[in-house]
Motif scaffolding. Structure first.
Motif, PDB file in Angstrom:
ATOM      1  N   LYS A  24       0.847  -1.320  -0.116  1.00  0.00           N
ATOM      2  CA  LYS A  24       0.098  -0.079  -0.186  1.00  0.00           C
ATOM      3  C   LYS A  24       0.815   1.117  -0.023  1.00  0.00           C
ATOM      4  O   LYS A  24       0.105   2.357  -0.337  1.00  0.00           O
ATOM      5  CB  LYS A  24      -0.788  -0.022   1.200  1.00  0.00           C
ATOM      6  CG  LYS A  24      -2.046  -0.705   1.283  1.00  0.00           C
ATOM      7  CD  LYS A  24      -2.786  -0.887   2.415  1.00  0.00           C
ATOM      8  CE  LYS A  24      -3.977  -1.822   2.586  1.00  0.00           C
ATOM      9  NZ  LYS A  24      -4.749  -1.853   3.966  1.00  0.00           N
ATOM     10  N   HIS A  25       2.302   1.113   0.425  1.00  0.00           N
ATOM     11  CA  HIS A  25       2.777   2.312   0.605  1.00  0.00           C
ATOM     12  C   HIS A  25       3.913   2.405  -0.594  1.00  0.00           C
ATOM     13  O   HIS A  25       4.333   1.413  -1.168  1.00  0.00           O
ATOM     14  CB  HIS A  25       3.679   2.353   1.808  1.00  0.00           C
ATOM     15  CG  HIS A  25       2.747   2.416   3.047  1.00  0.00           C
ATOM     16  ND1 HIS A  25       2.172   3.562   3.493  1.00  0.00           N
ATOM     17  CD2 HIS A  25       2.356   1.306   3.700  1.00  0.00           C
ATOM     18  CE1 HIS A  25       1.388   3.284   4.524  1.00  0.00           C
ATOM     19  NE2 HIS A  25       1.619   1.894   4.731  1.00  0.00           N
ATOM     20  N   SER A  26       4.588   3.641  -0.971  1.00  0.00           N
ATOM     21  CA  SER A  26       5.408   3.987  -1.808  1.00  0.00           C
ATOM     22  C   SER A  26       6.743   3.854  -1.397  1.00  0.00           C
ATOM     23  O   SER A  26       6.941   3.428  -0.298  1.00  0.00           O
ATOM     24  CB  SER A  26       5.139   5.518  -2.534  1.00  0.00           C
ATOM     25  OG  SER A  26       5.920   6.461  -1.098  1.00  0.00           O
ATOM     26  N   TYR A  27       7.710   3.853  -2.252  1.00  0.00           N
ATOM     27  CA  TYR A  27       9.036   3.575  -2.010  1.00  0.00           C
ATOM     28  C   TYR A  27       9.650   4.466  -0.871  1.00  0.00           C
ATOM     29  O   TYR A  27      10.131   3.960   0.340  1.00  0.00           O
ATOM     30  CB  TYR A  27      10.047   3.835  -3.468  1.00  0.00           C
ATOM     31  CG  TYR A  27      11.353   3.843  -3.071  1.00  0.00           C
ATOM     32  CD1 TYR A  27      12.030   2.498  -3.573  1.00  0.00           C
ATOM     33  CD2 TYR A  27      12.193   4.870  -2.701  1.00  0.00           C
ATOM     34  CE1 TYR A  27      13.396   2.469  -3.265  1.00  0.00           C
ATOM     35  CE2 TYR A  27      13.645   4.404  -2.575  1.00  0.00           C
ATOM     36  CZ  TYR A  27      14.150   3.409  -2.832  1.00  0.00           C
ATOM     37  OH  TYR A  27      15.497   3.360  -2.714  1.00  0.00           O
ATOM     38  N   GLU A  28       9.301   5.735  -0.995  1.00  0.00           N
ATOM     39  CA  GLU A  28       9.662   6.795   0.107  1.00  0.00           C
ATOM     40  C   GLU A  28       9.063   6.365   1.479  1.00  0.00           C
ATOM     41  O   GLU A  28       9.469   6.466   2.463  1.00  0.00           O
ATOM     42  CB  GLU A  28       9.499   8.207  -0.299  1.00  0.00           C
ATOM     43  CG  GLU A  28      10.331   8.738  -1.386  1.00  0.00           C
ATOM     44  CD  GLU A  28       9.657   7.973  -2.916  1.00  0.00           C
ATOM     45  OE1 GLU A  28       8.641   7.532  -3.071  1.00  0.00           O
ATOM     46  OE2 GLU A  28      10.578   8.126  -3.670  1.00  0.00           O
ATOM     47  N   GLU A  29       7.616   5.967   1.588  1.00  0.00           N
ATOM     48  CA  GLU A  29       6.975   5.636   2.483  1.00  0.00           C
ATOM     49  C   GLU A  29       7.472   4.620   3.220  1.00  0.00           C
ATOM     50  O   GLU A  29       7.476   4.497   4.496  1.00  0.00           O
ATOM     51  CB  GLU A  29       5.551   5.617   2.173  1.00  0.00           C
ATOM     52  CG  GLU A  29       4.874   6.669   1.814  1.00  0.00           C
ATOM     53  CD  GLU A  29       3.337   6.695   1.393  1.00  0.00           C
ATOM     54  OE1 GLU A  29       2.479   7.588   1.419  1.00  0.00           O
ATOM     55  OE2 GLU A  29       3.031   5.486   0.744  1.00  0.00           O
ATOM     56  N   ARG A  30       7.938   3.586   2.622  1.00  0.00           N
ATOM     57  CA  ARG A  30       8.417   2.209   2.993  1.00  0.00           C
ATOM     58  C   ARG A  30       9.746   2.537   3.926  1.00  0.00           C
ATOM     59  O   ARG A  30       9.917   2.028   4.889  1.00  0.00           O
ATOM     60  CB  ARG A  30       8.668   1.277   1.970  1.00  0.00           C
ATOM     61  CG  ARG A  30       7.451   0.659   1.408  1.00  0.00           C
ATOM     62  CD  ARG A  30       7.879  -0.174   0.167  1.00  0.00           C
ATOM     63  NE  ARG A  30       6.654  -0.441  -0.549  1.00  0.00           N
ATOM     64  CZ  ARG A  30       6.867  -0.751  -1.832  1.00  0.00           C
ATOM     65  NH1 ARG A  30       7.903  -1.078  -2.454  1.00  0.00           N
ATOM     66  NH2 ARG A  30       5.500  -1.045  -2.408  1.00  0.00           N
ATOM     67  N   ILE A  32      10.329   5.575   5.212  1.00  0.00           N
ATOM     68  CA  ILE A  32       9.988   6.517   6.574  1.00  0.00           C
ATOM     69  C   ILE A  32       9.208   5.533   7.509  1.00  0.00           C
ATOM     70  O   ILE A  32       9.486   5.700   8.440  1.00  0.00           O
ATOM     71  CB  ILE A  32       9.152   7.620   6.013  1.00  0.00           C
ATOM     72  CG1 ILE A  32      10.064   8.635   4.951  1.00  0.00           C
ATOM     73  CG2 ILE A  32       8.528   8.413   7.168  1.00  0.00           C
ATOM     74  CD1 ILE A  32       9.431   9.712   4.251  1.00  0.00           C
ATOM     75  N   TYR A  33       8.148   5.062   6.828  1.00  0.00           N
ATOM     76  CA  TYR A  33       7.272   4.341   7.838  1.00  0.00           C
ATOM     77  C   TYR A  33       7.721   3.388   8.771  1.00  0.00           C
ATOM     78  O   TYR A  33       7.356   2.912   9.860  1.00  0.00           O
ATOM     79  CB  TYR A  33       5.889   4.005   7.183  1.00  0.00           C
ATOM     80  CG  TYR A  33       4.910   5.336   6.959  1.00  0.00           C
ATOM     81  CD1 TYR A  33       5.054   6.528   7.621  1.00  0.00           C
ATOM     82  CD2 TYR A  33       4.433   5.279   5.719  1.00  0.00           C
ATOM     83  CE1 TYR A  33       4.425   7.652   7.301  1.00  0.00           C
ATOM     84  CE2 TYR A  33       3.707   6.493   5.409  1.00  0.00           C
ATOM     85  CZ  TYR A  33       3.618   7.706   6.150  1.00  0.00           C
ATOM     86  OH  TYR A  33       3.061   8.788   5.780  1.00  0.00           O
ATOM     87  N   SER A  38      17.218   1.741   2.037  1.00  0.00           N
ATOM     88  CA  SER A  38      17.092   2.092   0.619  1.00  0.00           C
ATOM     89  C   SER A  38      17.661   0.930  -0.279  1.00  0.00           C
ATOM     90  O   SER A  38      16.921   1.091  -1.344  1.00  0.00           O
ATOM     91  CB  SER A  38      17.704   3.593   0.341  1.00  0.00           C
ATOM     92  OG  SER A  38      18.852   3.437   0.602  1.00  0.00           O
TER      93      SER A  38
END
Length: 84
Positions: A24-30, A32-33, A38
């Motif tokens: 459900k989450h974007s690359y960046e959200e993964r 951060i959350y 990376s």
């Protein structure tokens, strides 16, 4: 992502829930959350899908979550071999 489950088993259902949550989450959200590295973010979904398929094909309801990754395990075996 799976809490204190190091060296424990995780069920097919739990792994599927994790997959759906991550998906459900974007690359960046993964990053951060979930605090993902990376260099791992782009492979986590395909790797999880592989494990889910292996479990399905093997008719397994659980899978062992190792404490170390593959590369860590190889280094550990090599190091232990040098100590002999």
């Amino acid at each position: 992502l799976n809490g204190s489950r190091i060296d424990k088993r995780i069920s097919y259902q739990e792994l599927q829930v994790l997959y759906d949550l991550i998906d459900k989450h974007s690359y960046e959200e993964r990053i951060i959350y979930f605090g993902m590295r990376s260099d791992r973010v782009d492979v986590i979904l395909p790797a999880t899908k592989i494990f889910l398929n292996i479990m399905k094909w093997a008719k397994s309801t659980e899978i062992f979550v190792p404490k170390f990754g593959l590369s860590d395990g190889i280094l550990r075996v090599l190091h232990e071999g040098l100590e002999m």
